[in-house]
Scaffold this active site. Structure first.
Site, PDB file in Angstrom:
ATOM      1  N   HIS A  15      12.234   7.628  34.592  1.00  0.00           N
ATOM      2  CA  HIS A  15      12.810   8.892  34.152  1.00  0.00           C
ATOM      3  C   HIS A  15      12.628   9.968  35.219  1.00  0.00           C
ATOM      4  O   HIS A  15      11.950   9.786  36.217  1.00  0.00           O
ATOM      5  CB  HIS A  15      12.237   9.347  32.797  1.00  0.00           C
ATOM      6  N   CYS A  34       7.312  15.133  38.495  1.00  0.00           N
ATOM      7  CA  CYS A  34       8.218  14.492  37.528  1.00  0.00           C
ATOM      8  C   CYS A  34       9.673  14.874  37.766  1.00  0.00           C
ATOM      9  O   CYS A  34      10.576  14.287  37.185  1.00  0.00           O
ATOM     10  CB  CYS A  34       7.798  14.843  36.107  1.00  0.00           C
ATOM     11  N   HIS A  40      10.926   8.068  38.639  1.00  0.00           N
ATOM     12  CA  HIS A  40       9.644   7.358  38.717  1.00  0.00           C
ATOM     13  C   HIS A  40       9.468   6.643  37.395  1.00  0.00           C
ATOM     14  O   HIS A  40      10.123   6.971  36.398  1.00  0.00           O
ATOM     15  CB  HIS A  40       8.490   8.325  38.999  1.00  0.00           C
ATOM     16  N   HIS A  42       7.151   4.534  34.208  1.00  0.00           N
ATOM     17  CA  HIS A  42       5.926   4.467  33.402  1.00  0.00           C
ATOM     18  C   HIS A  42       5.901   3.153  32.646  1.00  0.00           C
ATOM     19  O   HIS A  42       6.951   2.618  32.292  1.00  0.00           O
ATOM     20  CB  HIS A  42       5.881   5.591  32.364  1.00  0.00           C
ATOM     21  N   ASP A  80      13.772  -0.899  27.581  1.00  0.00           N
ATOM     22  CA  ASP A  80      12.966  -1.633  28.563  1.00  0.00           C
ATOM     23  C   ASP A  80      13.741  -1.883  29.852  1.00  0.00           C
ATOM     24  O   ASP A  80      14.892  -2.339  29.819  1.00  0.00           O
ATOM     25  CB  ASP A  80      12.490  -2.966  27.972  1.00  0.00           C
ATOM     26  N   HIS A  81      13.102  -1.572  30.972  1.00  0.00           N
ATOM     27  CA  HIS A  81      13.692  -1.711  32.305  1.00  0.00           C
ATOM     28  C   HIS A  81      14.963  -0.882  32.470  1.00  0.00           C
ATOM     29  O   HIS A  81      15.868  -1.249  33.223  1.00  0.00           O
ATOM     30  CB  HIS A  81      13.940  -3.188  32.654  1.00  0.00           C
ATOM     31  N   GLU A 125       2.275   7.481  27.433  1.00  0.00           N
ATOM     32  CA  GLU A 125       3.014   7.503  28.698  1.00  0.00           C
ATOM     33  C   GLU A 125       2.121   6.986  29.825  1.00  0.00           C
ATOM     34  O   GLU A 125       2.583   6.354  30.774  1.00  0.00           O
ATOM     35  CB  GLU A 125       3.515   8.913  28.999  1.00  0.00           C
TER      36      GLU A 125
HETATM   37 NI    NI Z   1       6.923  10.751  34.233  1.00  0.00          NI
END
Ligand code: NI
Length: 135
Positions: A15, A34, A40, A42, A80-81, A125
């Site tokens: 995100h 961010c 990036h 998580h 996911d992914h 997160e």
């Molecule tokens: Ni983040």
């Protein structure tokens, strides 16, 4: 007797936190790293907790297989992914902060549950940062 049944799950996703209507400088000041334009990732962990009366016939509040399948279709298959900003329609206009993600997940799971069941979703997160929403 009201009992809470919980199931853990996880998904990996990328995100970026920013607002299109703000300058890069303002986004940088508010969202820091961010706001990286290259995104990036998580390793999100979630706990979905369903509370309700034990069914005297089955002994279940909810068949955990049903909860598992709902989490798979509504969360894992959807997120996911994925790049949350670019690939998940809910975040096209909504900043994918942990707070907004947990509300989206709650709404998606709640819509599939028997209305008499209560739901609480906890979203990690990072191992140390987590948010909770129960409607
Ligand atoms: Ni983040």
């Amino acid at each position: 007797m009201r009992v809470t049944v919980s199931r853990k799950a996880h998904f990996n996703a990328a995100h970026r936190l920013y607002r299109q209507d703000w300058s890069f400088e303002k986004n940088d000041a508010v969202f820091g790293k961010c706001n990286n334009p290259h995104f990036h990732g998580h390793n999100y962990e979630l706990i979905a907790s369903v509370t309700g009366e034990i069914d005297p016939e089955t002994g279940y509040v909810i068949d955990v297989k049903i909860l598992k399948d709902i989490i798979k279709s509504e969360v894992e298959d959807a997120f996911d992914h994925k790049n949350l900003n670019l690939e998940v329609p809910e975040f096209k206009e909504l900043n994918p902060t942990a707070e907004n993600i947990v509300v989206v997940i709650y709404n998606k799971i709640k819509a599939k549950l028997d209305p008499k069941l209560d739901l609480e979703v906890t979203l990690y997160e990072t191992p140390r940062n987590f948010v909770k929403y129960s409607g």
